[in-house]
Design a protein around this motif. Sequence first.
Motif, PDB file in Angstrom:
ATOM      1  N   ASP A   1       0.878  -1.171   0.000  1.00 54.54           N
ATOM      2  CA  ASP A   1       0.000   0.000   0.000  1.00 54.54           C
ATOM      3  C   ASP A   1       0.915   1.220   0.000  1.00 54.54           C
ATOM      4  O   ASP A   1       1.480   1.578   1.038  1.00 54.54           O
ATOM      5  CB  ASP A   1      -0.890   0.001   1.247  1.00 54.54           C
ATOM      6  N   PRO A   2       1.091   1.879  -1.154  1.00 51.75           N
ATOM      7  CA  PRO A   2       2.077   2.954  -1.238  1.00 51.75           C
ATOM      8  C   PRO A   2       1.580   4.284  -0.694  1.00 51.75           C
ATOM      9  O   PRO A   2       2.364   5.226  -0.605  1.00 51.75           O
ATOM     10  CB  PRO A   2       2.334   3.064  -2.748  1.00 51.75           C
ATOM     11  N   THR A   3       0.306   4.330  -0.325  1.00 46.47           N
ATOM     12  CA  THR A   3      -0.239   5.628   0.089  1.00 46.47           C
ATOM     13  C   THR A   3      -0.623   5.652   1.569  1.00 46.47           C
ATOM     14  O   THR A   3       0.131   6.169   2.390  1.00 46.47           O
ATOM     15  CB  THR A   3      -1.432   6.007  -0.806  1.00 46.47           C
ATOM     16  N   ILE A   4      -1.737   5.045   1.970  1.00 45.16           N
ATOM     17  CA  ILE A   4      -2.161   5.202   3.367  1.00 45.16           C
ATOM     18  C   ILE A   4      -1.224   4.469   4.318  1.00 45.16           C
ATOM     19  O   ILE A   4      -0.631   5.065   5.221  1.00 45.16           O
ATOM     20  CB  ILE A   4      -3.610   4.715   3.565  1.00 45.16           C
ATOM     21  N   MET A   5      -1.077   3.151   4.160  1.00 41.71           N
ATOM     22  CA  MET A   5      -0.255   2.387   5.099  1.00 41.71           C
ATOM     23  C   MET A   5       1.198   2.856   5.083  1.00 41.71           C
ATOM     24  O   MET A   5       1.827   3.013   6.133  1.00 41.71           O
ATOM     25  CB  MET A   5      -0.333   0.896   4.785  1.00 41.71           C
TER      26      MET A   5
ATOM     27  N   THR B   1      -8.363  -1.146  -2.593  1.00 35.22           N
ATOM     28  CA  THR B   1      -7.523  -0.428  -3.547  1.00 35.22           C
ATOM     29  C   THR B   1      -6.992   0.829  -2.878  1.00 35.22           C
ATOM     30  O   THR B   1      -7.775   1.709  -2.505  1.00 35.22           O
ATOM     31  CB  THR B   1      -8.317  -0.030  -4.807  1.00 35.22           C
ATOM     32  N   PRO B   2      -5.693   0.924  -2.682  1.00 36.21           N
ATOM     33  CA  PRO B   2      -5.142   2.138  -2.058  1.00 36.21           C
ATOM     34  C   PRO B   2      -5.459   3.366  -2.901  1.00 36.21           C
ATOM     35  O   PRO B   2      -5.534   3.283  -4.132  1.00 36.21           O
ATOM     36  CB  PRO B   2      -3.638   1.863  -2.020  1.00 36.21           C
ATOM     37  N   PRO B   3      -5.676   4.509  -2.261  1.00 34.24           N
ATOM     38  CA  PRO B   3      -5.911   5.726  -3.036  1.00 34.24           C
ATOM     39  C   PRO B   3      -4.694   6.085  -3.869  1.00 34.24           C
ATOM     40  O   PRO B   3      -3.575   5.649  -3.597  1.00 34.24           O
ATOM     41  CB  PRO B   3      -6.193   6.778  -1.962  1.00 34.24           C
ATOM     42  N   ALA B   4      -4.920   6.896  -4.889  1.00 31.37           N
ATOM     43  CA  ALA B   4      -3.843   7.226  -5.816  1.00 31.37           C
ATOM     44  C   ALA B   4      -2.783   8.107  -5.187  1.00 31.37           C
ATOM     45  O   ALA B   4      -1.619   8.069  -5.595  1.00 31.37           O
ATOM     46  CB  ALA B   4      -4.427   7.919  -7.050  1.00 31.37           C
TER      47      ALA B   4
ATOM     48  N   VAL C   1      -6.485  15.010   0.926  1.00 29.07           N
ATOM     49  CA  VAL C   1      -7.730  14.646   0.234  1.00 29.07           C
ATOM     50  C   VAL C   1      -8.384  13.391   0.784  1.00 29.07           C
ATOM     51  O   VAL C   1      -9.612  13.235   0.697  1.00 29.07           O
ATOM     52  CB  VAL C   1      -7.482  14.474  -1.289  1.00 29.07           C
ATOM     53  N   ASN C   2      -7.603  12.476   1.360  1.00 27.52           N
ATOM     54  CA  ASN C   2      -8.166  11.185   1.758  1.00 27.52           C
ATOM     55  C   ASN C   2      -9.044  11.264   2.995  1.00 27.52           C
ATOM     56  O   ASN C   2      -9.764  10.316   3.306  1.00 27.52           O
ATOM     57  CB  ASN C   2      -7.041  10.171   1.988  1.00 27.52           C
ATOM     58  N   ASP C   3      -8.980  12.362   3.728  1.00 23.01           N
ATOM     59  CA  ASP C   3      -9.811  12.515   4.926  1.00 23.01           C
ATOM     60  C   ASP C   3     -11.016  13.417   4.674  1.00 23.01           C
ATOM     61  O   ASP C   3     -11.671  13.866   5.594  1.00 23.01           O
ATOM     62  CB  ASP C   3      -8.981  13.078   6.076  1.00 23.01           C
ATOM     63  N   LYS C   4     -11.306  13.668   3.395  1.00 22.49           N
ATOM     64  CA  LYS C   4     -12.426  14.528   3.031  1.00 22.49           C
ATOM     65  C   LYS C   4     -13.587  13.689   2.493  1.00 22.49           C
ATOM     66  O   LYS C   4     -13.436  12.520   2.157  1.00 22.49           O
ATOM     67  CB  LYS C   4     -12.003  15.548   1.972  1.00 22.49           C
ATOM     68  N   GLY C   5     -14.757  14.306   2.400  1.00 25.73           N
ATOM     69  CA  GLY C   5     -15.921  13.660   1.802  1.00 25.73           C
ATOM     70  C   GLY C   5     -16.793  12.945   2.812  1.00 25.73           C
ATOM     71  O   GLY C   5     -16.506  12.893   4.012  1.00 25.73           O
TER      72      GLY C   5
ATOM     73  N   THR D   1     -17.449   9.737   3.031  1.00 27.29           N
ATOM     74  CA  THR D   1     -16.865   8.480   3.525  1.00 27.29           C
ATOM     75  C   THR D   1     -15.344   8.562   3.422  1.00 27.29           C
ATOM     76  O   THR D   1     -14.740   7.953   2.537  1.00 27.29           O
ATOM     77  CB  THR D   1     -17.388   7.273   2.719  1.00 27.29           C
ATOM     78  N   PRO D   2     -14.712   9.294   4.321  1.00 25.20           N
ATOM     79  CA  PRO D   2     -13.253   9.456   4.245  1.00 25.20           C
ATOM     80  C   PRO D   2     -12.527   8.150   4.486  1.00 25.20           C
ATOM     81  O   PRO D   2     -12.990   7.285   5.237  1.00 25.20           O
ATOM     82  CB  PRO D   2     -12.965  10.466   5.358  1.00 25.20           C
ATOM     83  N   LEU D   3     -11.380   8.010   3.848  1.00 31.70           N
ATOM     84  CA  LEU D   3     -10.542   6.830   4.051  1.00 31.70           C
ATOM     85  C   LEU D   3      -9.668   6.971   5.290  1.00 31.70           C
ATOM     86  O   LEU D   3      -9.396   5.994   5.979  1.00 31.70           O
ATOM     87  CB  LEU D   3      -9.659   6.600   2.816  1.00 31.70           C
ATOM     88  N   THR D   4      -9.195   8.176   5.539  1.00 33.04           N
ATOM     89  CA  THR D   4      -8.317   8.418   6.670  1.00 33.04           C
ATOM     90  C   THR D   4      -8.948   9.418   7.622  1.00 33.04           C
ATOM     91  O   THR D   4      -9.872  10.152   7.259  1.00 33.04           O
ATOM     92  CB  THR D   4      -6.942   8.957   6.204  1.00 33.04           C
ATOM     93  N   ALA D   5      -8.424   9.452   8.826  1.00 36.81           N
ATOM     94  CA  ALA D   5      -8.922  10.392   9.829  1.00 36.81           C
ATOM     95  C   ALA D   5      -8.234  11.738   9.670  1.00 36.81           C
ATOM     96  O   ALA D   5      -7.111  11.824   9.169  1.00 36.81           O
ATOM     97  CB  ALA D   5      -8.672   9.841  11.232  1.00 36.81           C
TER      98      ALA D   5
END
Length: 575
Positions: free
Chosen positions: A101-105, A223-226, A257-261, A263-267
């Motif tokens: 996982d090159p992005t979140i993890m 699928t990890p985010p881009a 960007v990943n903590d927005k929206g 259903t965010p992916l990250t905190a």
Amino acid sequence: MTKFRHIVVALVASILIPLVSASLAQAACSTTNPMMNFAGETKFASDAEIQSTFTASRAAEGCATPLVLPAGYDSMTPQQQMLTLFNLEREARGETALKLDPTIMSQVAQSHSQEMATYNYFSHASPINQKGLQTFTSGVIREMVNPVFSKYFFGENLAAGYSTAAQAVWGYMYDDAESNWGHRGAILQGEFNWVGIGIVLGGGGEYNNYWTDDFAHITGAYTPPAKADTKGPVLGPVTYANGEAKVTGVADSPENVNDKGATPLTAGVTDVVFYTNKIAKSGAEFEPNEFNTVSATETPAGSGTWTAKITVNTGEVLHAVAVDGSGNFTDSSPPPPPVPLTGGENTVALPAAEAAEEPAGEGAAPAVAAAASTGDPYATAADYRQPRHQGELAITPNARALVDSIDSQLGRNAVKDIKVYVNDEWQTYYPCGSAGFPLYAGEGVVVDLKPHVTGVWQLSKKDMRFSKPPTLQLQAGWNFVSVPYPANGLTIEQIGDEIASGGDRVKELTIGPAPEEGVTYRPTRKGRWDHGTGDVPDEQGLWVKVDSASTWTPSEETEEESGKSGEFEELVRVK
């Protein structure tokens, strides 16, 4: 052979799952742990040596499958090399390959490695991230705090001091008896199917190189985010009154960007802590109570205002640190104290500027490239025609900017001249009478005011960043240096011992505007310092006379805190 020192702690995982083969293929080698650490010779300087070392280590435990590196291994990033070696070890034992996982993890892992380098500690438990859960499961919680991972299982390996991925992975796999092979177990765990890898090389701290590997058992499609979120939270002013620290305006970076929206992916922001001067003791194996941080509470929820009860003694610097779900952190402190200035010569210490410096191009003058990256309106070719060394530009990046800053607060034409001591001679800037020169964090600066001028000068907090003490370049003979905010509390004896520990001998130390003007200290025949236990005045210059050219990076703790024994060796640790 390289001399290694290992202090090992078992694998951290929220749930330790028994080793189960996830592969349909017959394992060529067993997952059973070796009886002892590999005792043979180890070399890692070339692909051939890596292959030979791993193959011999496998053979010692009855595995006849040689390790064969793929073509292009040398052109891989350290992260890719580590993933490749993890999977080669799993493949030899019939386990399926880990997916990166090159992005979140990996960003959470990268942030933890950066944390350890920045704050000079080595531990799964973090002094700033999930501070209230400082146990051996902290590494797991750092990942699970994110909504996308809240229901999965994680484990974590840490290593420090290793300079290559091959060395770190070999240590996990074949030199791990002291941890009951916990690190090896994480790599070969059949249920783990994803990994995040975060590496900081040359990042400072006691071990300089830090490796964090987070393993996960993720069920279903993932699928990890881009893109990773890499920006730390935004903080407003940090204040202290009546035993309570407060920071306002805390919010997640708008660039993430990943903590927005919906259903965010990250905190977003997950923690805020306060501390004074230094987060942890250097060189220790940290238990939670050895971290010098206090958890803050957001009141009311969602307000961005965080407070905590903490004691800030005279001379200590208060810091607030905010962390987000990706582990990104921002460290902020109140403005530096105002500097009292009087008519005549004053010595001052300048902290580092906010903007990070871009590396100079080949053949370019380092100071020119550094100044240009700050966006400094004073940065002209004339200003930097005499670059002295490549370092961190100060908050006022050149002499002309320093004059303008002081004049704006103490009155027009208050400054007569600015001086720095370079290569055994003074370099002087006269306002409107000569070209400016760059000023660096950590060098001593003399500000000469007109006789009638008296007042205080407040350094701007706007352009200042949290910074570890800079590395100071010392030339043979006298050097005029300083230890800028936020470091303080150093003693004469400590400074002498620190410089001497690097192999140089300190002949004299003088506090004052010139070597012959001030209080001078000299070591005794036994290497002790006469009257040298007093603190060096903060935000002032210091004269150091040494035998030969060397470097000195001021520490941020007293000798009693450091616990150093004077033994020097290459340090390597795994957790």
